[in-house]
Motif scaffolding. Structure first.
Motif, short mmCIF file in Angstrom:
data_model
loop_
_atom_site.label_atom_id
_atom_site.label_comp_id
_atom_site.label_asym_id
_atom_site.label_seq_id
_atom_site.Cartn_x
_atom_site.Cartn_y
_atom_site.Cartn_z
N PRO A 1 0.83 -1.22 0.00
CA PRO A 1 0.00 0.00 0.00
C PRO A 1 0.86 1.26 0.00
N ASP A 2 0.25 2.37 -0.36
CA ASP A 2 0.99 3.63 -0.46
C ASP A 2 1.64 4.03 0.86
N TRP A 3 0.93 3.83 1.97
CA TRP A 3 1.50 4.26 3.25
C TRP A 3 2.71 3.41 3.62
N MET A 4 2.71 2.13 3.22
CA MET A 4 3.87 1.29 3.49
C MET A 4 5.03 1.63 2.57
N GLN A 5 4.73 2.04 1.34
CA GLN A 5 5.78 2.47 0.42
C GLN A 5 6.49 3.71 0.96
N LYS A 6 5.74 4.61 1.55
CA LYS A 6 6.35 5.80 2.15
C LYS A 6 7.16 5.42 3.38
N LEU A 7 6.64 4.46 4.15
CA LEU A 7 7.36 4.02 5.35
C LEU A 7 8.66 3.31 4.99
N ALA A 8 8.70 2.71 3.80
CA ALA A 8 9.91 1.99 3.36
C ALA A 8 11.10 2.92 3.19
N ASN A 9 10.86 4.21 3.01
CA ASN A 9 11.96 5.16 2.87
C ASN A 9 12.79 5.28 4.14
N PHE A 10 12.28 4.75 5.27
CA PHE A 10 12.98 4.88 6.54
C PHE A 10 13.76 3.61 6.89
N VAL A 11 13.91 2.69 5.94
CA VAL A 11 14.75 1.52 6.16
C VAL A 11 15.82 1.49 5.07
N PRO A 12 17.05 1.13 5.39
CA PRO A 12 18.14 1.21 4.40
C PRO A 12 18.03 0.19 3.27
N GLN A 13 17.33 -0.93 3.51
CA GLN A 13 17.23 -1.96 2.47
C GLN A 13 16.58 -1.41 1.20
N LYS A 14 15.60 -0.55 1.38
CA LYS A 14 14.90 0.01 0.22
C LYS A 14 15.85 0.79 -0.67
N TRP A 15 16.74 1.56 -0.09
CA TRP A 15 17.65 2.41 -0.85
C TRP A 15 18.71 1.59 -1.56
N VAL A 16 19.15 0.49 -0.95
CA VAL A 16 20.15 -0.36 -1.61
C VAL A 16 19.55 -1.07 -2.81
N ILE A 17 18.38 -1.70 -2.62
CA ILE A 17 17.73 -2.43 -3.72
C ILE A 17 17.40 -1.48 -4.86
N ASP A 18 16.91 -0.30 -4.52
CA ASP A 18 16.56 0.66 -5.56
C ASP A 18 17.81 1.11 -6.32
N ALA A 19 18.91 1.32 -5.61
CA ALA A 19 20.15 1.76 -6.27
C ALA A 19 20.68 0.68 -7.20
N ILE A 20 20.67 -0.57 -6.75
CA ILE A 20 21.18 -1.66 -7.59
C ILE A 20 20.31 -1.86 -8.81
N GLN A 21 19.00 -1.76 -8.65
CA GLN A 21 18.11 -1.92 -9.80
C GLN A 21 18.28 -0.77 -10.79
N ARG A 22 18.50 0.43 -10.27
CA ARG A 22 18.71 1.58 -11.17
C ARG A 22 20.02 1.41 -11.95
N MET A 23 21.09 0.96 -11.29
CA MET A 23 22.35 0.75 -11.99
C MET A 23 22.26 -0.41 -12.97
N ALA A 24 21.46 -1.43 -12.63
CA ALA A 24 21.27 -2.56 -13.55
C ALA A 24 20.50 -2.14 -14.79
N SER A 25 19.71 -1.08 -14.69
CA SER A 25 18.96 -0.60 -15.84
C SER A 25 19.70 0.47 -16.64
#
Length: 384
Positions: free
Chosen positions: A323-347
């Protein structure tokens, strides 16, 4: 130099023991490799198509040869229409078609033959198959009409059509598809997610070693030695960081060069991002350790912290499914930023474009390490 001795002692008490080698290197590498073997490989995107050729002429064979040249289809011949329908009903094939017995004759007359298609439900596979069949049949019909000359016998007409189709099947002029690497393996977040989970586990265990020293008053005795507190802090920090770094290096080497998993980004870029996460996970572990006085309780606290944050950060499923509120809450855990960074570099993005992700991970590390610095106070623990 004193800091280096403390760091090497940390390695000796963790990785350089049989139990530590098993828990911190062998099990994580084996688990991630198994995940890659089950989920990580790129899936075969070809569509399974079953067919039945009842054509009494030769143009049905030309049609099958044409379809088999498409990289999108995997054709399987059936012996009867009943067996063909059974494959579709049991969902062992995405679609099916039957070439009628008068297929060649109808085409030679300049007409469009009726090719029956079977599908369990409307899908992308069945639509693309129908479009491909319609395109090929239209081309065959046009070829038959163009090669039909006045006073030309049926045999000569058929020979002209077959020669034309044979030449077209050689694909002397063809297109070449270039993979720009813009699409990321949809299962890569699971591979990275389990890697991050093991990294957080090994860091929390190394911090628990420091807590055990505090509980046994070993840390207190270290502070009474002619060693500055800064050296003690730096030594424990370097020891934990070296243990995590060795785990990262071993996992990356094995998954890249032994299991041959394609992350889609350079080794160095992925290593740097994981090192930033290593700092953030050290901060989380030290902050937890600073609030826990009994070292025996830290494993319970870690299970309450590591698993939920991994779930929230997208280690087990894509964040977009939440849900949207959980997606916003995910910004406060470091795992989200690592996975997003790796996926962005893979693309296709570069490491320099990940400055915001690295900055956020650094901020996690600085804040949490500052909170957890209380762990090095030798008097704040239960007596042994």
């Amino acid at each position: 130099m004193n800091s280096l001795y403390i760091a090497l002692n940390m390695l000796r008490r963790t990785l350089f023991q049989k139990k530590g080698f098993l828990m911190y290197l062998l099990i994580p590498v084996t688990a991630v490799s198994l995940i890659i073997g089950v989920l990580g490989k790129q899936a075969d995107n070809r569509i399974d198509i079953v067919y039945l050729n009842l054509d009494k002429g030769t143009l049905g064979t030309h049609l099958l040869h044409e379809l088999s040249s498409y990289p999108d289809y995997r054709l399987q011949e059936q012996t009867s229409e009943t067996a063909l329908k059974e494959k579709v009903v049991k969902q062992k094939a995405s679609g099916a078609f039957v070439i009628p017995d008068n297929f060649s004759e109808t085409l030679m007359q300049g007409l469009s033959p009726q090719v029956d298609m079977y599908q369990l439900n409307l899908s992308e596979a069945s639509i693309t198959l129908k479009m491909t069949l319609d395109s090929v049949l239209t081309r065959y019909q046009s070829t038959a009409a163009l090669t039909n000359k006045p006073n030309l016998s049926k045999e000569a007409h058929l020979e002209a059509v077959e020669k034309t189709l044979t030449q077209s099947e050689k694909h002397q002029v063809s297109s070449q598809m270039t993979d720009l690497g813009l699409y990321v393996n949809p299962n890569m977040h699971i591979v990275i997610g389990f890697m991050l989970m093991f990294m957080m586990g090994v860091i929390s265990n190394t911090v628990s070693v420091v807590m055990e020293d505090r509980r046994m008053r070993t840390l207190a005795r270290t502070f009474t030695a002619p060693v500055r507190s800064v050296e003690i802090m730096l030594g424990n920090f370097l020891g934990s960081f070296l243990v995590g770094t060795l785990q990262v290096v071993v996992i990356l080497i094995v998954t890249r060069y032994v299991t041959h998993y394609d992350y889609g980004l350079p080794f160095f870029s992925q290593f740097i991002i994981l090192e930033f996460f290593l700092l953030a996970s050290m901060g989380i572990a030290s902050a937890i350790a600073g609030m826990v006085k009994n070292a025996q309780n830290i494993s319970i606290i870690n299970s309450i912290i590591i698993t939920p944050t991994c779930m929230l950060g997208g280690c087990f499923w894509p964040i977009t499914l939440m849900p949207d509120w959980m997606q916003k809450l995910a910004n406060f855990v470091p795992q989200k930023w690592v996975i997003d960074a790796i996926q962005r570099m893979a693309s296709g993005q570069s490491l320099s474009q990940m400055w915001m992700h690295m900055g956020v991970l650094t901020l996690f590390a600085l804040i949490l390490l500052g909170i957890g610095s209380v762990i090095l106070r030798p008097g704040d623990a239960e007596a042994a």
